[in-house]
Design an enzyme around this catalytic site. Sequence first.
Site, PDB file in Angstrom:
ATOM      1  N   GLY A 113       2.492   1.956  10.844  1.00 42.64           N
ATOM      2  CA  GLY A 113       3.399   3.084  10.687  1.00 42.64           C
ATOM      3  C   GLY A 113       4.096   3.480  11.972  1.00 42.64           C
TER       4      GLY A 113
ATOM      5  N   SER B   4       3.565  -2.366  10.377  1.00 46.41           N
ATOM      6  CA  SER B   4       5.029  -2.349  10.586  1.00 46.41           C
ATOM      7  C   SER B   4       5.695  -3.660  10.178  1.00 46.41           C
ATOM      8  CB  SER B   4       5.364  -1.967  12.030  1.00 46.41           C
ATOM      9  OG  SER B   4       4.912  -0.653  12.308  1.00 46.41           O
TER      10      SER B   4
ATOM     11  N   HIS C  79      -9.486   0.741   5.204  1.00 46.90           N
ATOM     12  CA  HIS C  79      -8.187   0.980   5.864  1.00 46.90           C
ATOM     13  C   HIS C  79      -8.387   1.910   7.059  1.00 46.90           C
ATOM     14  CE1 HIS C  79      -4.094   2.237   6.613  1.00 46.90           C
ATOM     15  NE2 HIS C  79      -3.718   1.164   5.949  1.00 46.90           N
TER      16      HIS C  79
ATOM     17  N   ASN D  45       0.866  -1.184   0.000  1.00 43.90           N
ATOM     18  CA  ASN D  45       0.000   0.000   0.000  1.00 43.90           C
ATOM     19  C   ASN D  45       0.903   1.235   0.000  1.00 43.90           C
ATOM     20  OD1 ASN D  45      -1.780   2.069   0.572  1.00 43.90           O
ATOM     21  ND2 ASN D  45      -2.338   1.312   2.612  1.00 43.90           N
TER      22      ASN D  45
ATOM     23  N   LYS E 164       0.099   4.260  -0.197  1.00 42.39           N
ATOM     24  CA  LYS E 164      -0.535   5.419   0.463  1.00 42.39           C
ATOM     25  C   LYS E 164      -0.327   6.672  -0.387  1.00 42.39           C
ATOM     26  CE  LYS E 164      -0.096   3.065   4.844  1.00 42.39           C
ATOM     27  NZ  LYS E 164       0.068   3.123   6.290  1.00 42.39           N
TER      28      LYS E 164
ATOM     29  N   GLU F 294      -6.714   4.268   8.146  1.00 39.89           N
ATOM     30  CA  GLU F 294      -6.505   5.695   7.866  1.00 39.89           C
ATOM     31  C   GLU F 294      -7.767   6.302   7.250  1.00 39.89           C
ATOM     32  OE1 GLU F 294      -2.750   5.337   5.776  1.00 39.89           O
ATOM     33  OE2 GLU F 294      -1.825   4.719   7.661  1.00 39.89           O
TER      34      GLU F 294
ATOM     35  N   GLU G 271      -5.158  -5.488  10.720  1.00 38.95           N
ATOM     36  CA  GLU G 271      -4.163  -4.439  10.899  1.00 38.95           C
ATOM     37  C   GLU G 271      -4.450  -3.677  12.194  1.00 38.95           C
ATOM     38  OE1 GLU G 271      -2.224  -3.155   6.983  1.00 38.95           O
ATOM     39  OE2 GLU G 271      -4.033  -1.976   7.224  1.00 38.95           O
TER      40      GLU G 271
HETATM   41  P1  PGA Z   1       2.953   0.073   7.668  1.00 33.74           P
HETATM   42  O1  PGA Z   1       1.467   0.259   7.051  1.00 33.74           O
HETATM   43  O2  PGA Z   1       3.496  -1.197   7.053  1.00 33.74           O
HETATM   44  O3  PGA Z   1       3.699   1.287   7.221  1.00 33.74           O
HETATM   45  O4  PGA Z   1       2.789  -0.042   9.130  1.00 33.74           O
HETATM   46  C1  PGA Z   1       0.605  -0.832   6.939  1.00 33.74           C
HETATM   47  C2  PGA Z   1      -0.695  -0.395   6.324  1.00 33.74           C
HETATM   48  O5  PGA Z   1      -1.137   0.725   6.548  1.00 33.74           O
HETATM   49  O6  PGA Z   1      -1.323  -1.183   5.587  1.00 33.74           O
END
Ligand code: PGA
Length: 260
Positions: A172, A213, A94, A9, A11, A96, A166
């Site tokens: 992140g 992560s 997601h 992803n 982003k 976010e 997740e």
């Molecule tokens: P990250 O993001 O690997 O940077 O923690 C995972 C995600 O948002 O799918």
Amino acid sequence: MRVPVIAGNWKMHKSVAESATFARELLPSIAAYESVERIVAPTFLALTAVAEAMRGSGVRVSAQDAHFEPQGAYTSQVSAAMLKGIASHAIVGHSECRAWLGETDERVNLKVKAALSSDLTPIVAVGENLQQYEASETFDVVGGQVRAALQDVEAADMCRVILAYEPVWAIGTGRNASAEIARNVIGDCVRATLAELYGAGISQQVRILYGGSVKPDNMSQYMAEQEIDGALVGGASLDVEDFTALVAIAAREKAAGSNS
Ligand code: PGA
């Protein structure tokens, strides 16, 4: 056997030109890992360029979201119907989007159904936040999100759905969930909920990923878990070497698992 999935992803990273260049660099290094479903999710703007760069390869291209209405007065949005033929997958729900765009369980469900009817595979993200985790509410929250996302989704369509656990506190942050936590939630909550909804047979066919992560140095532990079918990756998907390493680890560990 469930085919492992590694989905990157991107982003809100990389311009259109950067995305296309990155896709062309990435492709030769992940092309050979055909035992893994490899997916990249650039911004909407770069989808066409990345799809073009990946054309004819086994690498799939995913949108990061997909609106449920085919068209309409939804400024900033792109519909599942518009993505048909460009992307093969769409990330839905997601955290976010849940946090920044006010995504609700109800809309996640509408998006899952819209994606399926536009021939897109939804990658449905679920996960508890830190407060819920610390209050031991993970199973309630995640189980509830899974049920809501899949309401009225036919059993026959479930083989086209990918789920991703997740935990919000791991995204992140560099604080990845242990393989044990991921295995427990994925097996005893997400897959158990699927079994309740659709029966044991279908629950065993659906791919369930871990995300949060994930890096090359912590990937093997997840892939060694039979319950975990792959990873949804943010940060480490922005680097050719790191993403390739994740795909390679998935290929190796899942092949080893199927032989044991
Ligand atoms: P990250 O993001 O690997 O940077 O923690 C995972 C995600 O948002 O799918």
